[in-house]
Design a protein around this motif. Structure first.
Motif, PDB file in Angstrom:
ATOM      1  N   ASP A  52      20.508  31.904  23.711  1.00 44.75           N
ATOM      2  CA  ASP A  52      20.939  32.289  25.050  1.00 44.75           C
ATOM      3  C   ASP A  52      22.069  33.318  25.000  1.00 44.75           C
ATOM      4  O   ASP A  52      22.172  34.182  25.862  1.00 44.75           O
ATOM      5  N   VAL A  55      21.174  36.881  25.376  1.00 42.68           N
ATOM      6  CA  VAL A  55      20.946  37.365  26.740  1.00 42.68           C
ATOM      7  C   VAL A  55      22.240  37.350  27.541  1.00 42.68           C
ATOM      8  O   VAL A  55      22.548  38.288  28.280  1.00 42.68           O
ATOM      9  N   ALA A  56      23.024  36.281  27.355  1.00 42.05           N
ATOM     10  CA  ALA A  56      24.170  36.057  28.239  1.00 42.05           C
ATOM     11  C   ALA A  56      25.319  37.025  27.973  1.00 42.05           C
ATOM     12  O   ALA A  56      25.941  37.509  28.910  1.00 42.05           O
ATOM     13  N   THR A  59      24.804  40.535  29.629  1.00 45.77           N
ATOM     14  CA  THR A  59      24.870  40.498  31.102  1.00 45.77           C
ATOM     15  C   THR A  59      26.281  40.183  31.579  1.00 45.77           C
ATOM     16  O   THR A  59      26.764  40.804  32.524  1.00 45.77           O
ATOM     17  N   ASN A  60      26.950  39.243  30.896  1.00 48.04           N
ATOM     18  CA  ASN A  60      28.320  38.930  31.294  1.00 48.04           C
ATOM     19  C   ASN A  60      29.234  40.134  31.057  1.00 48.04           C
ATOM     20  O   ASN A  60      30.140  40.398  31.841  1.00 48.04           O
ATOM     21  N   SER A  63      28.673  42.633  33.863  1.00 53.96           N
ATOM     22  CA  SER A  63      29.340  42.253  35.107  1.00 53.96           C
ATOM     23  C   SER A  63      30.847  42.406  34.963  1.00 53.96           C
ATOM     24  O   SER A  63      31.539  42.759  35.914  1.00 53.96           O
ATOM     25  N   VAL A 126      32.399  30.816  29.419  1.00 53.63           N
ATOM     26  CA  VAL A 126      31.218  30.275  30.090  1.00 53.63           C
ATOM     27  C   VAL A 126      30.017  31.109  29.677  1.00 53.63           C
ATOM     28  O   VAL A 126      30.002  32.325  29.855  1.00 53.63           O
ATOM     29  N   ILE A 127      29.003  30.478  29.085  1.00 47.49           N
ATOM     30  CA  ILE A 127      27.801  31.218  28.684  1.00 47.49           C
ATOM     31  C   ILE A 127      26.890  31.389  29.884  1.00 47.49           C
ATOM     32  O   ILE A 127      26.456  32.475  30.209  1.00 47.49           O
ATOM     33  N   THR A 128      26.594  30.292  30.541  1.00 41.86           N
ATOM     34  CA  THR A 128      25.599  30.365  31.615  1.00 41.86           C
ATOM     35  C   THR A 128      25.832  29.251  32.618  1.00 41.86           C
ATOM     36  O   THR A 128      26.638  28.351  32.394  1.00 41.86           O
ATOM     37  N   ARG A 129      25.118  29.347  33.729  1.00 45.40           N
ATOM     38  CA  ARG A 129      25.249  28.348  34.767  1.00 45.40           C
ATOM     39  C   ARG A 129      23.889  27.739  35.039  1.00 45.40           C
ATOM     40  O   ARG A 129      22.879  28.424  34.933  1.00 45.40           O
ATOM     41  N   LEU A 273      33.894  31.432  37.624  1.00 47.69           N
ATOM     42  CA  LEU A 273      34.454  30.983  36.354  1.00 47.69           C
ATOM     43  C   LEU A 273      33.936  31.842  35.210  1.00 47.69           C
ATOM     44  O   LEU A 273      32.739  32.033  35.072  1.00 47.69           O
ATOM     45  N   ASN A 274      34.830  32.362  34.396  1.00 47.31           N
ATOM     46  CA  ASN A 274      34.395  33.095  33.200  1.00 47.31           C
ATOM     47  C   ASN A 274      34.987  32.501  31.936  1.00 47.31           C
ATOM     48  O   ASN A 274      34.301  32.279  30.961  1.00 47.31           O
TER      49      ASN A 274
END
Lengths: 283, 176
Positions: A52, A55-56, A59-60, A63, A126-129, A273-274
């Motif tokens: 993950d 991908v994460a 994208t993070n 953003s 934070v990787i993902t939600r 949250l990051n």
């Protein structure tokens, strides 16, 4: 599939529903009772978590760069405000250091090794939600190898945001305090009122329409005013004492008028949250 | 045909990409998507699976093991995202089954695909609600679910379908 008779299809559906409910019940029980998930699940989650990140992280990062451009626009104003705060903060920090030192000496004098306020902070990204509306849950990139265990409190910015719900080796799931499920472990908190009285209680839920945390069943006579600060009390569990939760927004009578119900404005923005901090208590 | 094509490896790669993008999108657009009490849930993985079933029907000589991969995606979703095993591992294959039945009745194109996707998302969200309600993960009333979750989620996902239908068709044709 076409050649199945209606009867046979019905049997398959019923079996699937029963198996599904059995699996759900088992995993909810494991989640509530055990400190870690089964080894197979842990291993799988670790691998998926690693994949993950591929991908994460982009994208993070994307953003992050977009938001830094938008933040650039109000830098000037923010800078002026922050300068003022920094000068005050330096004063507080020095005083804090002196007090911490004094505290340590005093503790040594009465041979007290660690108290409820001691913890080490482990920061995690934070990787993902969880893409679900029923679980306000994020996955962070620190797990049991970094000393994280189940039920530890998680903070972001200045306040409490949630607790660790599941621990794998290299990642863990954090259930936010906005999550209203029945099995969530509630935080024990205390409020020091203006007159110096301490009111203990337990957070009872989250009101999603107003965005406030609720605290129920308070039977004290002490007068709680708007703006009183709510911190964790450190009672009953792995939560250290003195983590900031928020400010009292409103105090009303409960539904039956027997006890007091409090509405608390959370200290941090719970939807953005990051980077979070896990408070690992020394035990 | 399936055994020899790029699709055999390309399909799972894009499936997991969609699965992880769901989480990443929810994280990045957190503030916009989860504006309490309303919640928009991204279901890109369902979009990829449903498009697979639609394009599979378009050229009949190309059967794919969609249901099996849907179960795998559901299992990863359950274990990694929610931590409650046994919900989406059954819902995703069911979506494939329903889509295949619908596609055999309706000739699939962009507009009827939109209709099929509407039904699928309603199915995913509805069953997800019932299941999480059954294990006490939520205590939302049915009407609150319709207004706060299903409505916004349908709006988001149908918009995603409109935007991504042609790119995904291009990807499937390229992989074939």
């Amino acid at each position: 599939m076409q050649k199945f008779s209606l009867n046979r299809r019905l049997v398959i559906i019923i079996v699937c529903v029963i198996v599904s409910f059995a699996l759900m019940t088992v995993s909810v029980t494991i989640r509530n009772k055990k400190s870690t998930p089964p080894l197979v699940q842990q291993f799988g989650n670790d691998i998926v978590g690693l994949v993950d990140r591929v991908v994460a992280i982009p994208t993070n990062g994307l953003s992050g760069s977009v938001s830094s451009v938008s933040e650039l626009l109000n830098t000037y104003q923010e800078n002026q405000q922050l300068k003022k705060q920094v000068s005050e903060l330096a004063q507080t920090k020095v005083r804090d250091q002196t007090l911490a030192k004094e505290n340590k000496q005093l503790k040594k004098e009465i041979s007290l090794n660690s108290s409820l306020t001691d913890y080490t902070a482990v920061s995690a990204a934070v990787i993902t939600r969880t893409p679900s509306s029923w679980q306000n849950q994020v996955v962070i990139n620190k797990g049991s190898s970094a000393g994280v265990t189940k039920n530890m409190p998680v903070m972001s910015g200045s306040g409490l945001v949630g607790r660790v719900a599941e621990v794998n080796k290299t990642n863990s799931k954090v259930e936010l305090i906005t999550d209203n499920n029945d099995t969530a472990n509630r935080f024990a908190v205390s409020i020091t009122t203006k007159s110096g009285k301490t009111v203990n209680g337990v957070l009872s839920g989250y009101n999603s329409t107003t965005g406030q945390i609720t605290m129920d069943n308070i039977t004290t006579k002490a007068k709680i005013a708007k703006g009183d600060k709510v911190v964790t009390s450190g009672l009953g569990g792995v939560t250290p004492k003195g983590l900031y939760v928020g400010q009292v927004a409103k105090a009303t009578g409960s539904d039956y008028g027997l006890s007091t119900k409090l509405y608390i404005t959370p200290a941090t923005d719970l939807s953005d949250l990051n980077i979070v901090t896990v408070a690992v208590s020394k035990q | 045909m399936y055994r020899l094509s790029k699709l055999r490896f390309g399909f799972p790669v894009f499936l997991f990409l969609a699965l992880f993008l769901d989480g990443a999108v929810s994280q990045v657009f957190n503030v916009q998507m989860f504006r309490y009490p309303t919640a928009m849930v991204s279901h890109l993985v369902v979009l990829w699976l449903v498009c697979g079933a639609i394009f599979e029907a378009d050229n009949g000589d190309f059967p794919m093991p969609l249901a099996r991969w849907a179960a795998v995606a559901g299992a990863v979703f359950d274990l990694y995202y929610t931590g409650i095993f046994g919900i989406y591992v059954f819902i995703f294959p069911l979506v494939i089954y329903v889509t295949r039945r619908l596609v055999s009745w309706i000739n699939p194109n962009f507009l009827s695909g939109l209709l099929i996707y509407f039904i699928d998302i309603t199915l995913v969200e509805g069953l997800g609600y019932v299941a999480s309600r059954a294990v006490h993960l939520n205590n939302a009333a049915g009407s609150a679910f319709l207004v706060n979750t299903l409505g916004p989620t349908l709006a988001l996902n149908l918009a995603m379908f409109v935007i991504l239908y042609f790119p995904i068709r291009w990807v499937y044709n390229w992989l074939k």
